[in-house]
Design an enzyme around this catalytic site. Structure first.
Site, PDB file in Angstrom:
ATOM      1  N   ASN A  79       0.821  -1.217   0.000  1.00 56.50           N
ATOM      2  CA  ASN A  79       0.000   0.000   0.000  1.00 56.50           C
ATOM      3  C   ASN A  79       0.855   1.268   0.000  1.00 56.50           C
ATOM      4  O   ASN A  79       0.378   2.344   0.354  1.00 56.50           O
ATOM      5  CB  ASN A  79      -0.915   0.022   1.224  1.00 56.50           C
ATOM      6  CG  ASN A  79      -1.953  -1.086   1.179  1.00 56.50           C
ATOM      7  OD1 ASN A  79      -2.411  -1.485   0.115  1.00 56.50           O
ATOM      8  ND2 ASN A  79      -2.302  -1.607   2.342  1.00 56.50           N
TER       9      ASN A  79
ATOM     10  N   HIS B 297     -14.498  -1.309   6.301  1.00 58.33           N
ATOM     11  CA  HIS B 297     -13.408  -2.122   6.824  1.00 58.33           C
ATOM     12  C   HIS B 297     -13.859  -2.971   8.019  1.00 58.33           C
ATOM     13  O   HIS B 297     -14.793  -2.611   8.745  1.00 58.33           O
ATOM     14  CB  HIS B 297     -12.264  -1.202   7.255  1.00 58.33           C
ATOM     15  CG  HIS B 297     -10.992  -1.911   7.571  1.00 58.33           C
ATOM     16  ND1 HIS B 297     -10.644  -2.270   8.858  1.00 58.33           N
ATOM     17  CD2 HIS B 297      -9.990  -2.350   6.770  1.00 58.33           C
ATOM     18  CE1 HIS B 297      -9.468  -2.877   8.836  1.00 58.33           C
ATOM     19  NE2 HIS B 297      -9.046  -2.946   7.582  1.00 58.33           N
TER      20      HIS B 297
ATOM     21  N   GLU C  81     -16.306   4.943   3.784  1.00 61.50           N
ATOM     22  CA  GLU C  81     -14.883   5.072   3.467  1.00 61.50           C
ATOM     23  C   GLU C  81     -14.668   6.055   2.331  1.00 61.50           C
ATOM     24  O   GLU C  81     -15.557   6.284   1.500  1.00 61.50           O
ATOM     25  CB  GLU C  81     -14.302   3.706   3.104  1.00 61.50           C
ATOM     26  CG  GLU C  81     -14.429   2.698   4.235  1.00 61.50           C
ATOM     27  CD  GLU C  81     -13.491   1.509   4.076  1.00 61.50           C
ATOM     28  OE1 GLU C  81     -12.511   1.589   3.311  1.00 61.50           O
ATOM     29  OE2 GLU C  81     -13.755   0.490   4.736  1.00 61.50           O
TER      30      GLU C  81
ATOM     31  N   SER D 129     -10.985  -0.401   0.492  1.00 65.62           N
ATOM     32  CA  SER D 129      -9.675  -1.047   0.455  1.00 65.62           C
ATOM     33  C   SER D 129      -9.596  -2.239  -0.482  1.00 65.62           C
ATOM     34  O   SER D 129      -8.513  -2.565  -0.972  1.00 65.62           O
ATOM     35  CB  SER D 129      -9.274  -1.484   1.861  1.00 65.62           C
ATOM     36  OG  SER D 129     -10.211  -2.406   2.390  1.00 65.62           O
TER      37      SER D 129
ATOM     38  N   ASP E 169     -13.542   7.118   6.905  1.00 69.47           N
ATOM     39  CA  ASP E 169     -12.292   6.370   7.012  1.00 69.47           C
ATOM     40  C   ASP E 169     -11.566   6.598   5.689  1.00 69.47           C
ATOM     41  O   ASP E 169     -11.935   6.033   4.666  1.00 69.47           O
ATOM     42  CB  ASP E 169     -12.593   4.887   7.239  1.00 69.47           C
ATOM     43  CG  ASP E 169     -11.338   4.012   7.238  1.00 69.47           C
ATOM     44  OD1 ASP E 169     -10.307   4.431   6.672  1.00 69.47           O
ATOM     45  OD2 ASP E 169     -11.391   2.896   7.779  1.00 69.47           O
TER      46      ASP E 169
ATOM     47  N   HIS F 247      -7.127   4.965   2.616  1.00 69.59           N
ATOM     48  CA  HIS F 247      -6.558   4.715   1.289  1.00 69.59           C
ATOM     49  C   HIS F 247      -6.697   5.899   0.336  1.00 69.59           C
ATOM     50  O   HIS F 247      -6.249   5.813  -0.810  1.00 69.59           O
ATOM     51  CB  HIS F 247      -7.196   3.473   0.682  1.00 69.59           C
ATOM     52  CG  HIS F 247      -6.901   2.221   1.446  1.00 69.59           C
ATOM     53  ND1 HIS F 247      -5.780   1.449   1.230  1.00 69.59           N
ATOM     54  CD2 HIS F 247      -7.577   1.621   2.464  1.00 69.59           C
ATOM     55  CE1 HIS F 247      -5.780   0.430   2.055  1.00 69.59           C
ATOM     56  NE2 HIS F 247      -6.860   0.499   2.822  1.00 69.59           N
TER      57      HIS F 247
ATOM     58  N   LYS G 124       0.038   3.868   4.653  1.00 68.82           N
ATOM     59  CA  LYS G 124      -0.213   3.621   3.235  1.00 68.82           C
ATOM     60  C   LYS G 124       0.572   4.641   2.406  1.00 68.82           C
ATOM     61  O   LYS G 124       1.777   4.533   2.271  1.00 68.82           O
ATOM     62  CB  LYS G 124      -1.700   3.643   2.945  1.00 68.82           C
ATOM     63  CG  LYS G 124      -2.367   2.331   3.391  1.00 68.82           C
ATOM     64  CD  LYS G 124      -3.308   2.490   4.483  1.00 68.82           C
ATOM     65  CE  LYS G 124      -3.911   1.182   4.920  1.00 68.82           C
ATOM     66  NZ  LYS G 124      -4.040   1.127   6.380  1.00 68.82           N
TER      67      LYS G 124
END
Length: 398
Positions: A55, A141, A180, A184, A209, A212, A244
């Site tokens: 990542n 997640h 998110e 992910s 969240d 990423h 990440k």
């Protein structure tokens, strides 16, 4: 003489049976020790592979300036924090990092955590009681889904990115909506203008969240909200990670000063954990400075994403609807995903197979991740490997 190790063939925990079942389903997980630093190349058992599983989206994990900041931090502060942040584990380095993140993302205040998993669970655990409701995207997640299922509040999950479904579930002023920035396993983005609108209309709180998206998307790498033109004032809680795109480790939660003060007092994952090392905080601060000026890296990364997607689609493979460094190549069955991963590994390409329960049954995939540290030639080698695998019997779904 008795062995020091007792095999659990009996008793209340059927470990062997559980492991055997996973193996029969092609779902057994095993660790593989790597050698050397994270980067576009990965060394395993003295063999080099092109790495398409990390990542490290901007290629910063091995950056010399970040490493120097970490080493200097160890010299100044030592290797560990020595205590929880409410005892003696909170240093000037931690404070300055919190202030840097707040200024970067337009937040009133920020709180540091050891990882994104604990940050997510700390927020939900501290805020939600039996009188509240929690609305979650079905593809959130595991840290969010697991904590939501354990809390006394009622959790309602809505179909992935389905704002009409969420709107039907919402009740005014009852709790928290969580989704998110970049998902992910699929690499697609949440619809944040619409999420912010629904939260405001229903008088509920909203949490992102952005593990990423941070560093990859938006001006100065400020993440999904900045990329989609959503004001940070319309999202009550932001969570982001440093492991990440930022290339280090750790996480943060940000929002209002009142929120942070509340978490300092009521977030058990924060109160009862030894703090991240101050040296790590200095390394993250250096990384943020690099990320803010990394427009060329982000442009190169976007070019590689487009090159990969065009080539994979020409080969007949089915990709998820992602314009981010996470490129899911959908295979279907776990055994087929494992076989394809192994064929690529034989060609010197390290690409992990993702299987249930991480993803829904029937959606096993290769989770291909691209980095600004990759070159065009690396992408072309990956495409050559996928083409060869397809010709040798890999199923290209299209």
């Amino acid at each position: 003489m008795k062995s020091a190790h007792v095999t659990a063939h009996y008793g209340p925990f059927p470990l062997s049976e559980a492991l055997a079942t996973r193996a029969q389903q092609d779902l057994l997980r095993r660790r593989v020790p790597t050698e050397g630093p994270t980067g576009p190349r990965l060394w395993v058992d003295r063999r080099a592979y092109l790495n398409f599983s990390a990542n490290d989206y901007l290629g910063l994990a091995g950056d010399e300036a970040i490493k120097a900041a970490l080493v200097a931090g160890v010299e100044q502060y030592g290797a560990g924090a020595g205590a929880s942040p409410l005892v003696t584990g909170y240093s000037r380095a931690h404070q300055r990092l919190e202030e840097t993140i707040a200024e970067w993302l337009g937040l009133e205040a920020v709180l540091l955590f050891n990882c994104g998993f604990s940050a997510n669970q700390a927020v939900l655990g501290a805020l939600l009681g039996k009188e509240h409701l929690l609305w979650q995207d079905r593809l959130n997640h595991a840290s969010l889904q697991e904590m939501g299922s354990r809390l006394p509040c009622k959790m309602r999950r809505f179909a992935h990115n389905d704002m009409a479904a969420l709107a039907r579930q919402l009740e005014p002023g009852r709790g928290l909506i969580v989704s998110e920035g970049v998902f992910s396993m699929d690499g697609d983005q949440g619809p944040w203008p619409e999420l912010a609108r629904l939260a405001a209309q229903s008088h509920n709180w909203l949490m992102i969240d952005d593990a990423h998206g941070l560093g990859v998307l938006g001006p100065e790498g400020r993440g999904t909200l900045a990329a989609q033109g959503v004001s940070p004032d319309s999202v009550h809680i932001q969570m982001g990670t440093f492991g990440k795109a930022l290339g280090v480790a750790g996480a943060f939660v940000g929002g209002s000063r009142e929120l942070v003060d509340y978490l300092v007092n009521f977030a058990r994952h924060y109160v009862y954990s030894t703090h991240m090392p101050a040296a790590q905080a200095l390394a993250v601060s250096e990384s943020i400075a690099l990320v803010r000026g990394a427009d060329e890296r982000r442009a190169h990364l976007n070019h590689l994403i487009a090159r990969f997607r065009q080539g994979a689609e020409q080969l007949g493979w089915t990709l998820g609807a992602s314009q981010t460094p996470i490129q899911p190549l959908l295979v279907g069955e776990s055994r087929a995903a494992l076989a394809l991963s192994e064929r690529l590994r034989e060609a010197g390409l390290w690409v992990g197979a993702i299987r249930p329960p991480t993803v829904p049954a029937g959606t096993a995939r290769l989770r291909i991740t691209l980095s600004a540290a990759h070159q065009e030639a690396h992408i072309d080698r990956l495409l050559d490997g996928l083409g060869l695998a397809s010709n040798e019997g890999g199923q290209a779904h299209g």
